[in-house]
Design an enzyme around this catalytic site. Structure first.
Site, mmCIF file in Angstrom:
data_model
loop_
_atom_site.group_PDB
_atom_site.id
_atom_site.type_symbol
_atom_site.label_atom_id
_atom_site.label_comp_id
_atom_site.label_asym_id
_atom_site.label_seq_id
_atom_site.Cartn_x
_atom_site.Cartn_y
_atom_site.Cartn_z
ATOM 1 N N LYS A 193 12.858 -0.119 4.404
ATOM 2 C CA LYS A 193 12.034 0.374 5.518
ATOM 3 C C LYS A 193 11.571 -0.794 6.383
ATOM 4 C CE LYS A 193 7.526 1.170 6.114
ATOM 5 N NZ LYS A 193 7.330 0.902 7.556
ATOM 6 N N GLU A 267 6.044 -10.988 -1.098
ATOM 7 C CA GLU A 267 5.924 -12.159 -0.209
ATOM 8 C C GLU A 267 4.795 -11.835 0.751
ATOM 9 O OE1 GLU A 267 7.800 -14.850 -0.377
ATOM 10 O OE2 GLU A 267 9.618 -14.263 -1.438
ATOM 11 N N CYS A 301 4.588 -16.034 8.636
ATOM 12 C CA CYS A 301 3.746 -16.069 7.433
ATOM 13 C C CYS A 301 3.467 -17.498 7.012
ATOM 14 C CB CYS A 301 4.460 -15.337 6.312
ATOM 15 S SG CYS A 301 6.138 -15.919 6.089
ATOM 16 N N GLU A 398 -5.965 -15.373 7.480
ATOM 17 C CA GLU A 398 -4.745 -15.392 8.272
ATOM 18 C C GLU A 398 -4.985 -14.650 9.593
ATOM 19 O OE1 GLU A 398 -1.443 -13.004 6.840
ATOM 20 O OE2 GLU A 398 -0.110 -14.682 7.236
HETATM 21 P P1 NAP Z 1 1.726 -5.045 6.536
HETATM 22 O O1 NAP Z 1 0.753 -4.275 7.311
HETATM 23 O O2 NAP Z 1 1.417 -5.367 5.133
HETATM 24 O O3 NAP Z 1 3.108 -4.247 6.641
HETATM 25 C C1 NAP Z 1 4.294 -4.663 6.027
HETATM 26 C C2 NAP Z 1 5.186 -3.473 5.771
HETATM 27 O O4 NAP Z 1 4.566 -2.622 4.801
HETATM 28 C C3 NAP Z 1 5.410 -2.609 7.000
HETATM 29 O O5 NAP Z 1 6.715 -2.079 6.937
HETATM 30 C C4 NAP Z 1 4.369 -1.525 6.800
HETATM 31 O O6 NAP Z 1 4.633 -0.354 7.503
HETATM 32 C C5 NAP Z 1 4.434 -1.310 5.314
HETATM 33 N N1 NAP Z 1 3.256 -0.714 4.709
HETATM 34 C C6 NAP Z 1 2.017 -0.543 5.232
HETATM 35 N N2 NAP Z 1 1.196 0.036 4.325
HETATM 36 C C7 NAP Z 1 1.936 0.247 3.206
HETATM 37 C C8 NAP Z 1 1.650 0.793 1.917
HETATM 38 N N3 NAP Z 1 0.449 1.239 1.587
HETATM 39 N N4 NAP Z 1 2.645 0.833 1.005
HETATM 40 C C9 NAP Z 1 3.874 0.364 1.297
HETATM 41 N N5 NAP Z 1 4.196 -0.161 2.495
HETATM 42 C C10 NAP Z 1 3.247 -0.235 3.437
HETATM 43 O O7 NAP Z 1 2.041 -6.421 7.195
HETATM 44 P P2 NAP Z 1 2.370 -6.680 8.711
HETATM 45 O O8 NAP Z 1 1.089 -6.742 9.437
HETATM 46 O O9 NAP Z 1 3.428 -5.760 9.159
HETATM 47 O O10 NAP Z 1 3.036 -8.129 8.643
HETATM 48 C C11 NAP Z 1 2.321 -9.287 8.710
HETATM 49 C C12 NAP Z 1 2.048 -9.837 7.332
HETATM 50 O O11 NAP Z 1 3.267 -10.132 6.654
HETATM 51 C C13 NAP Z 1 1.330 -11.153 7.386
HETATM 52 O O12 NAP Z 1 0.287 -11.152 6.457
HETATM 53 C C14 NAP Z 1 2.372 -12.175 7.003
HETATM 54 O O13 NAP Z 1 1.884 -13.346 6.463
HETATM 55 C C15 NAP Z 1 3.194 -11.419 6.059
HETATM 56 N N6 NAP Z 1 4.525 -11.999 5.950
HETATM 57 C C16 NAP Z 1 4.835 -12.670 4.794
HETATM 58 C C17 NAP Z 1 6.073 -13.252 4.651
HETATM 59 C C18 NAP Z 1 6.436 -13.983 3.407
HETATM 60 O O14 NAP Z 1 7.613 -14.202 3.180
HETATM 61 N N7 NAP Z 1 5.486 -14.371 2.578
HETATM 62 C C19 NAP Z 1 7.017 -13.135 5.668
HETATM 63 C C20 NAP Z 1 6.676 -12.445 6.831
HETATM 64 C C21 NAP Z 1 5.413 -11.878 6.940
HETATM 65 P P3 NAP Z 1 4.080 -0.220 9.015
HETATM 66 O O15 NAP Z 1 4.851 -1.152 9.829
HETATM 67 O O16 NAP Z 1 4.320 1.158 9.414
HETATM 68 O O17 NAP Z 1 2.621 -0.544 8.959
#
Ligand code: NAP
Ligand code: MG
Length: 489
Positions: A193, A267, A301, A398
Site C-alpha cells: 500500500k 523503518e 527520514c 521530527e
Molecule cells: P505515516 O503517517 O506513518 O504513514 C506511513 C504509511 O502508513 C502510509 O501509507 C499511511 O497511510 C499508513 N498508515 C497510516 N496509519 C496506519 C495504521 N494505523 N496502520 C497501518 N498503516 C497506516 O508516515 P508519513 O507521514 O506518511 O511519512 C513520514 C514518516 O515516515 C516520517 O516519520 C519519516 O521519518 C518516516 N520515514 C522513515 C523512513 C525510514 O526508512 N526509516 C523512510 C521514509 C520515511 P496514509 O498515507 O493514508 O496515511
C-alpha cells in the site's frame, strides 16, 4: 547581463525556466486496485483524489481499498505463493525481477515526471536519485534470488509467504522498490500500500509488473488510507509486515503484531545530526548540510535536521549557510533548476508551520531565505533556527520539512552527547579532516547509518535501519534478505 539564461539579481542568480515536459506521460483519470494481475474496482466503489501539491490540481482518482479488498489481495498473493511462485526455480524468479528493473530504466523519464507531479519533489531529485535507485534495488536483489544459500552459509533459507508492505509519501517509488525487490527475490509474494498522497508511481509500477509478465498475484498494489494499512497489518494470512513511516504509526503496528507469528521490520522517523568540527572542509560541509536538510524539502527520514557545529567555526558556518540559502530556488518541481519543490500536502505544511511558530515561542532565533515562493500550492522557505537548547521540541522532534536546528559544541564528547540526545537514531553525519575523529564519532553515534564528509548517499548494497525509536530491523544489502526469510538448519 547579456546571457539570457543567467540574469544577475540582488546578488543571487535567476535562471530561465527549464521545465520537464509532460507530453510523454499518461495518467489515467481513475485507477482501480491491482489485485491478481488486473486492475479491479474497489468493493465499496469509493475513490479518492491524488493532487499535485505544487498546483493543487487533481491528477487522478484512485480506489479506496476496504478490508474486503485487502482480503482479496491477500488471497491473490497466497494463491500465487502456493502456486507458481514458491515452486519456480530461483533463477527464473530472478529473471522476472531483472525484467522489472530494465523496464523501470526504460521508462525512467516518465516515472521521474510522475513522481514530481504527484509528490512535489524536484525533477532533479526524482530523475537523478529516486528512479535510478529504485531500478538499482531491483537489479541488486534480482542477483540474489538464486544465491540465497551463499548469503547464509550452513543454513537453509526459506521464504515466509505473503508480505504486507506499507510505505510513506517521501520516496514513493523508491520505498516500493526497497520493499518489493527483496521480498520477491526471497520467494515471497506481496501486498503493498502506497501513501494516500502519492499513489501514482506505485500504480505505474503495477503496470510494469504486468508488462514484465509476473504470474498473477505475485505483486498486488492497493491504495487507501491508514485503515487500509491497518487491515493489511491485521490480516491473519499475512506472514510478514514491512512498514516505513512515522514512529507513531510504527508503535500502533508493533502493538498489533505483539504475540502474533508475523515477522516485521519497522523503518521509522529520525532526527539526524550533522556534526561539523573546526578542522572540516567548511564549504564542503555547508554543501552537505544544505543537501541533507533542504533538498527534497526535508521530507527525508534520515534528513540532517540538526547541525552541531564546533564553536570556533559556528559564525562562519552559519553565515555561509545563510548565503547559500539565498541561492536556493523554491518552486516548480518540474523545473530542472529547482532546488526545493512543494511540500507534499496541506497537512504536512501545517505541521511544519506549527513547528516554525513553536521554535520561535521556545525562544530560538529563526532565519529564512528572502526569496519569493509561489502563491498557489504548498511551499516552505528553507529555514534555520539558532540559539536553540537541547530540550527544545524543534531539536527533539521530527519536523519533516526544510528546517534546521543549529547548536554548538566545544569538545568531541559534548558534540557526541548532543548528537545522541534525541529519541531517534536513524542516521548521522561527521565532518572533519581527522580520520581519528571520524572513527571515534562513528563508533559512538547511536544511529543505523553514519556518513563521514558526505551525507544522504544510498546504495542497494548497504543496509539501512534505525536504533532507538527509529525502528526495528534492517533493509537493503544482505541484511535486507534476512528480513524476508526463515533460516532453517
Ligand atoms: P505515516 O503517517 O506513518 O504513514 C506511513 C504509511 O502508513 C502510509 O501509507 C499511511 O497511510 C499508513 N498508515 C497510516 N496509519 C496506519 C495504521 N494505523 N496502520 C497501518 N498503516 C497506516 O508516515 P508519513 O507521514 O506518511 O511519512 C513520514 C514518516 O515516515 C516520517 O516519520 C519519516 O521519518 C518516516 N520515514 C522513515 C523512513 C525510514 O526508512 N526509516 C523512510 C521514509 C520515511 P496514509 O498515507 O493514508 O496515511
Ligand atoms: Mg499527490
Amino acid at each position: 547581463m547579456d546571457n539570457q539564461n543567467k540574469l544577475a539579481f540582488d546578488g543571487g542568480w535567476q535562471y530561465a525556466p527549464a521545465p520537464e515536459s509532460t507530453d510523454h506521460i499518461t495518467i489515467d483519470g481513475q485507477y482501480g486496485l491491482f489485485i491478481g494481475g488486473d486492475f479491479v474496482a474497489p468493493e465499496s466503489g469509493k475513490y479518492f483524489e491524488s493532487i499535485n501539491p505544487a498546483t493543487e490540481e487533481v491528477l487522478s482518482s484512485v480506489a479506496s481499498a476496504s478490508s474486503a479488498d485487502v482480503d482479496s489481495a491477500v488471497k491473490a498473493a497466497r494463491k500465487a505463493y502456493n502456486g507458481p511462485w514458491s515452486k519456480m526455480k530461483a533463477a527464473e524468479r530472478g529473471k522476472y525481477i531483472y525484467r522489472i528493473a530494465r523496464i523501470l530504466q526504460e521508462r525512467a523519464r516518465e516515472f521521474a515526471t510522475i513522481e514530481s507531479l504527484d509528490g512535489g519533489k524536484p525533477i532533479r531529485e526524482s530523475r537523478d536519485i529516486d528512479i535510478p535507485l529504485a531500478a538499482a534495488h531491483f537489479f541488486y536483489y534480482a542477483g540474489w534470488a538464486d544465491k540465497l544459500e551463499y548469503a547464509f552459509p550452513g543454513k537453509r533459507p526459506v521464504s515466509l509467504g505473503v508480505a504486507g508492505q506499507i510505505i510513506p509519501w517521501n520516496f514513493p517509488l523508491l520505498m516500493a522498490a526497497w520493499k518489493i525487490a527483496p521480498a520477491l527475490a526471497c520467494g515471497n509474494t506481496v501486498v503493498l500500500k502506497p501513501a494516500e498522497t502519492t499513489p501514482l508511481t506505485a500504480l505505474k509500477l503495477a503496470e510494469v509488473v504486468r508488462d514484465a509478465g509476473l504470474p498473477d498475484g505475485v505483486v498486488n498494489i492497493i491504495t487507501g488510507a491508514g485503515e487500509t494499512g491497518a487491515a493489511i497489518v491485521n490480516h491473519d494470512d499475512v506472514d510478514k509486515v514491512a512498514f516505513t513511516g512515522s514512529t507513531g504509526v510504527g508503535r500502533i503496528i508493533q502493538r498489533a503484531l505483539a504475540g502474533t507469528n508475523k515477522k516485521y521490520t519497522l523503518e521509522l522517523g529520525g532526527k539526524a545530526a550533522n556534526v561539523i568540527f573546526a578542522d572540516a572542509a567548511i564549504d564542503q560541509a555547508v554543501e552537505g548540510i544544505v543537501n541533507g536538510i533542504f533538498f527534497n524539502q526535508g521530507h527525508v527520514c534520515c534528513a540532517g535536521s540538526r547541525l552541531i557545529v564546533q564553536e570556533s567555526v559556528a559564525d562562519e558556518v552559519v553565515q555561509k549557510l545563510k548565503d547559500r540559502m539565498e541561492t536556493l530556488i523554491v518552486g516548480d518541481p518540474l523545473d530542472k533548476n529547482t532546488d526545493i519543490g512543494a511540500i507534499n500536502s496541506a497537512s504536512q505544511l501545517e505541521t511544519i508551520e506549527s513547528y516554525l511558530r513553536l521554535g520561535q515561542e521556545e525562544g530560538a532565533e529563526m532565519h529564512q531565505s528572502s526569496r519569493d515562493i509561489p502563491t498557489t500550492g504548498y511551499w516552505c522557505r528553507p529555514t534555520i533556527f539558532t540559539g536553540v537548547s537541547q530540550s527544545n521540541r524543534i531539536v527533539q522532534e521530527e519536523i519533516f520539512g526544510p528546517v534546521l536546528a543549529i547548536q554548538t559544541f566545544r569538545t568531541l564528547d559534548e558534540g557526541l552527547s548532543k548528537a545522541n540526545n534525541t529519541p531517534y537514531g536513524l542516521s548521522g553525519g561527521v565532518w572533519t579532516d581527522k580520520g581519528s575523529k571520524i572513527f571515534k564519532m562513528t563508533q559512538k553515534i547511536r544511529a543505523g547509518v553514519i556518513w563521514a564528509n558526505t551525507f544522504n548517499k544510498f546504495d542497494p548494497t548497504s543496509p539501512f535501519g534505525g536504533y532507538k525509536e527509529s525502528g526495528v530491523g534492517r533493509e537493503g544489502g544482505m541484511h535486507g534478505l534476512g528480513a524476508y526469510l526463515r533460516l532453517e538448519g
